[in-house]
Design a protein around this motif. Structure first.
Motif, PDB file in Angstrom:
ATOM      1  N   THR A 124      13.043  -0.738 -35.863  1.00  9.86           N
ATOM      2  CA  THR A 124      11.663  -0.589 -35.409  1.00  9.86           C
ATOM      3  C   THR A 124      10.890   0.424 -36.268  1.00  9.86           C
ATOM      4  O   THR A 124      11.469   1.335 -36.864  1.00  9.86           O
ATOM      5  CB  THR A 124      11.616  -0.132 -33.938  1.00  9.86           C
ATOM      6  OG1 THR A 124      10.259  -0.033 -33.518  1.00  9.86           O
ATOM      7  CG2 THR A 124      12.272   1.231 -33.749  1.00  9.86           C
ATOM      8  N   CYS A 126       8.639   2.392 -34.863  1.00 11.19           N
ATOM      9  CA  CYS A 126       8.183   3.454 -33.958  1.00 11.19           C
ATOM     10  C   CYS A 126       8.255   4.796 -34.694  1.00 11.19           C
ATOM     11  O   CYS A 126       9.307   5.178 -35.225  1.00 11.19           O
ATOM     12  CB  CYS A 126       9.061   3.491 -32.709  1.00 11.19           C
ATOM     13  SG  CYS A 126       8.738   4.937 -31.677  1.00 11.19           S
ATOM     14  N   TYR A 128       8.305   7.807 -33.670  1.00  6.53           N
ATOM     15  CA  TYR A 128       9.253   8.779 -33.112  1.00  6.53           C
ATOM     16  C   TYR A 128      10.680   8.448 -33.550  1.00  6.53           C
ATOM     17  O   TYR A 128      11.486   9.332 -33.824  1.00  6.53           O
ATOM     18  CB  TYR A 128       9.160   8.809 -31.586  1.00  6.53           C
ATOM     19  CG  TYR A 128       7.795   9.189 -31.076  1.00  6.53           C
ATOM     20  CD1 TYR A 128       7.358  10.516 -31.136  1.00  6.53           C
ATOM     21  CD2 TYR A 128       6.937   8.236 -30.539  1.00  6.53           C
ATOM     22  CE1 TYR A 128       6.098  10.867 -30.658  1.00  6.53           C
ATOM     23  CE2 TYR A 128       5.689   8.581 -30.066  1.00  6.53           C
ATOM     24  CZ  TYR A 128       5.266   9.902 -30.128  1.00  6.53           C
ATOM     25  OH  TYR A 128       4.014  10.236 -29.665  1.00  6.53           O
ATOM     26  N   PRO A 135      12.630  13.493 -30.132  1.00  9.65           N
ATOM     27  CA  PRO A 135      13.584  12.797 -29.253  1.00  9.65           C
ATOM     28  C   PRO A 135      13.331  11.292 -29.314  1.00  9.65           C
ATOM     29  O   PRO A 135      12.213  10.864 -29.606  1.00  9.65           O
ATOM     30  CB  PRO A 135      13.266  13.361 -27.871  1.00  9.65           C
ATOM     31  CG  PRO A 135      11.918  13.963 -27.967  1.00  9.65           C
ATOM     32  CD  PRO A 135      11.633  14.277 -29.407  1.00  9.65           C
ATOM     33  N   CYS A 136      14.337  10.524 -29.031  1.00 15.54           N
ATOM     34  CA  CYS A 136      14.190   9.060 -29.060  1.00 15.54           C
ATOM     35  C   CYS A 136      15.455   8.444 -28.480  1.00 15.54           C
ATOM     36  O   CYS A 136      16.540   8.623 -29.022  1.00 15.54           O
ATOM     37  CB  CYS A 136      13.965   8.591 -30.502  1.00 15.54           C
ATOM     38  SG  CYS A 136      14.129   6.808 -30.709  1.00 15.54           S
ATOM     39  N   LYS A 138      16.445   5.466 -28.499  1.00 13.23           N
ATOM     40  CA  LYS A 138      17.073   4.473 -29.362  1.00 13.23           C
ATOM     41  C   LYS A 138      17.964   5.146 -30.410  1.00 13.23           C
ATOM     42  O   LYS A 138      19.013   4.637 -30.771  1.00 13.23           O
ATOM     43  CB  LYS A 138      15.987   3.633 -30.057  1.00 13.23           C
ATOM     44  CG  LYS A 138      16.523   2.416 -30.795  1.00 13.23           C
ATOM     45  CD  LYS A 138      15.413   1.662 -31.497  1.00 13.23           C
ATOM     46  CE  LYS A 138      14.643   0.728 -30.603  1.00 13.23           C
ATOM     47  NZ  LYS A 138      15.447  -0.388 -30.061  1.00 13.23           N
ATOM     48  N   GLY A 144      15.237  10.787 -24.397  1.00 16.01           N
ATOM     49  CA  GLY A 144      13.882  10.564 -23.909  1.00 16.01           C
ATOM     50  C   GLY A 144      13.082   9.627 -24.795  1.00 16.01           C
ATOM     51  O   GLY A 144      13.499   9.295 -25.908  1.00 16.01           O
ATOM     52  N   PRO A 146       9.314   9.705 -26.072  1.00 17.81           N
ATOM     53  CA  PRO A 146       7.982  10.316 -26.121  1.00 17.81           C
ATOM     54  C   PRO A 146       6.856   9.303 -26.295  1.00 17.81           C
ATOM     55  O   PRO A 146       5.691   9.616 -26.017  1.00 17.81           O
ATOM     56  CB  PRO A 146       8.071  11.263 -27.330  1.00 17.81           C
ATOM     57  CG  PRO A 146       9.230  10.777 -28.142  1.00 17.81           C
ATOM     58  CD  PRO A 146      10.170  10.121 -27.191  1.00 17.81           C
ATOM     59  N   HIS A 155       2.737   0.106 -29.898  1.00 22.62           N
ATOM     60  CA  HIS A 155       3.958  -0.229 -29.159  1.00 22.62           C
ATOM     61  C   HIS A 155       3.820  -1.503 -28.326  1.00 22.62           C
ATOM     62  O   HIS A 155       2.741  -2.078 -28.200  1.00 22.62           O
ATOM     63  CB  HIS A 155       4.388   0.972 -28.313  1.00 22.62           C
ATOM     64  CG  HIS A 155       5.002   2.062 -29.135  1.00 22.62           C
ATOM     65  ND1 HIS A 155       4.264   2.821 -30.015  1.00 22.62           N
ATOM     66  CD2 HIS A 155       6.284   2.483 -29.257  1.00 22.62           C
ATOM     67  CE1 HIS A 155       5.063   3.679 -30.622  1.00 22.62           C
ATOM     68  NE2 HIS A 155       6.299   3.496 -30.187  1.00 22.62           N
ATOM     69  N   CYS A 164      12.446   2.582 -23.394  1.00 24.41           N
ATOM     70  CA  CYS A 164      11.957   2.305 -24.759  1.00 24.41           C
ATOM     71  C   CYS A 164      10.874   1.237 -24.722  1.00 24.41           C
ATOM     72  O   CYS A 164      11.004   0.235 -24.009  1.00 24.41           O
ATOM     73  CB  CYS A 164      13.128   1.838 -25.636  1.00 24.41           C
ATOM     74  SG  CYS A 164      12.662   1.416 -27.334  1.00 24.41           S
ATOM     75  N   ILE A 165       9.812   1.451 -25.527  1.00 21.25           N
ATOM     76  CA  ILE A 165       8.726   0.466 -25.617  1.00 21.25           C
ATOM     77  C   ILE A 165       8.455   0.099 -27.076  1.00 21.25           C
ATOM     78  O   ILE A 165       7.356  -0.336 -27.425  1.00 21.25           O
ATOM     79  CB  ILE A 165       7.443   0.984 -24.937  1.00 21.25           C
ATOM     80  CG1 ILE A 165       6.971   2.304 -25.583  1.00 21.25           C
ATOM     81  CG2 ILE A 165       7.650   1.169 -23.434  1.00 21.25           C
ATOM     82  CD1 ILE A 165       5.564   2.741 -25.111  1.00 21.25           C
TER      83      ILE A 165
HETATM   84 FE1  SF4 Z   1      10.196   4.767 -29.874  1.00 18.42          FE
HETATM   85 FE2  SF4 Z   1      10.756   5.570 -27.402  1.00 18.42          FE
HETATM   86 FE3  SF4 Z   1      11.936   3.446 -28.319  1.00 18.42          FE
HETATM   87 FE4  SF4 Z   1      12.535   5.802 -29.370  1.00 18.42          FE
HETATM   88  S1  SF4 Z   1      12.949   5.145 -27.300  1.00 18.42           S
HETATM   89  S2  SF4 Z   1      12.155   3.881 -30.493  1.00 18.42           S
HETATM   90  S3  SF4 Z   1      10.574   6.872 -29.169  1.00 18.42           S
HETATM   91  S4  SF4 Z   1       9.726   3.671 -28.022  1.00 18.42           S
END
Ligand code: SF4
Length: 333
Positions: A124, A126, A128, A135-136, A138, A144, A146, A155, A164-165
């Protein structure tokens, strides 16, 4: 980049054997990481987001860099470069959505290096996830997400969880889902075949598990089924800039059109979902209809069903409705 061992196996059996380790309890766990074009993997390794102890360069494996046509359809080896697959005359003529999706991906330089198999497994975008200081869930399970209350304009709104989004970033897989493609997968137990639609997993409670691949399994080929001449397909991608950009929303549409009437339809979207996301409600709304702007709008309006938004990405619900409607019209035109 962290140090790693490097090997270049010459047989599929050797690659698969090194791709998994056997634990004392009999379970298998990931072993060496497979490497082909490396266009995404090297970025992740440079940022210490991926730190394999051993890298297995699979580019010497025989027979995986060919495109072969047969009565059952087209077989695209996993090591075929994206640009070669996009330019192949049968892909362009019979599976237009696949060629268009590949050409809408990345840049010409990346497409000349990246393989179709690797493209399906890209991670992905993303921010983050790509930031080693954030933090993540995935990247670091339980740390967490964020994005849920943070920068989430890009997203997903479909297939999300409270863990996760992140959107699935690819284009090609989306087109393959609409084209009913399958994958050949090699593992220690031999070869198995799965629909492309079954490859990616929504995040659920385990966003770090992204695909159905078992440790050591390797995608060896993409299988596109033979279809009557009445089928046509199209890929439409909407993005912030015209090139080298990921989708805000994209739609892959395949229609079986007979005398102007839709006999069957396959519609999948990306850029708005955590995996390539098929839309059976839209497909049902198209069957038996003659495509007109009104019919395309009516079917497209169903594209946002089940969407869950998070502040800045609320616009994606209307965007995907309009993207699907336009893709249907363009496909039928
Ligand atoms: Fe992004 Fe949150 Fe998924 Fe990590 S858990 S990839 S920060 S959407």
């Amino acid at each position: 980049m962290s140090p790693f061992a490097y090997a270049r196996p010459s047989t599929l059996a050797a690659a698969v054997a090194s791709g998994a380790r056997h634990r004392s309890d009999g379970q298998r766990e990931p072993g060496a990481d497979f490497f082909a074009g490396g266009t995404d993997m090297v970025q992740l390794m440079r940022e210490h987001l991926r730190t394999p102890g051993e890298v297995l360069d699979i580019t010497a494996l025989p027979g995986l860099d060919r495109i072969e046509a047969g009565e059952a359809g087209l077989r695209i080896g996993a090591l075929v470069r994206m640009s070669d697959a996009a330019a192949h005359p049968i892909v362009r003529e019979r599976y237009a959505a696949a060629s268009e999706a590949l050409l809408a991906s990345a840049s010409a330089q990346v497409r000349n290096l990246a393989t179709v198999g690797g493209n399906l497994l890209q991670r992905t975008r993303c921010g983050y996830f790509r930031d080693p200081g954030a933090p993540c869930n995935k990247r670091v399970p339980g740390s967490g997400c964020p994005a849920i209350a943070g920068q989430n304009r890009l997203h997903a709104v479909l297939g999300v969880s409270d863990q996760c989004i992140a959107t699935y970033a690819g284009d090609f897989a989306n087109a393959l889902v609409a084209l009913d493609a399958e994958l050949l997968i090699a593992g220690e137990g031999g070869e198995r075949r799965i629909p492309v639609a079954a490859l990616h997993r929504p995040p659920g409670d385990t966003p770090w598990i992204e695909t159905q691949l078992e440790p050591g399994e390797l995608i060896t080929a993409i299988l596109l089924p033979a279809r009557p001449d009445s089928w046509r397909s199209h890929y439409l991608k909407v993005r912030d800039r015209a090139s080298f950009e990921w989708a805000l929303a994209s739609a892959a549409v395949a229609l079986d059109l007979v005398d102007g009437v839709v006999r069957d339809a396959r519609v999948a979207v990306a850029g708005v979902a955590t995996t390539p996301w098929r839309l059976p409600g839209v497909e049902t709304a198209l069957r038996g209809r003659t495509i007109s702007p009104a019919v395309a709008r009516e079917a497209g309006a169903l594209a946002g069903e089940g969407a869950v938004t998070h502040g800045r990405n609320v616009y994606k619900v209307e965007l995907i409705r309009r993207t699907v409607a336009r893709a249907i019209e363009e496909c039928a035109a």
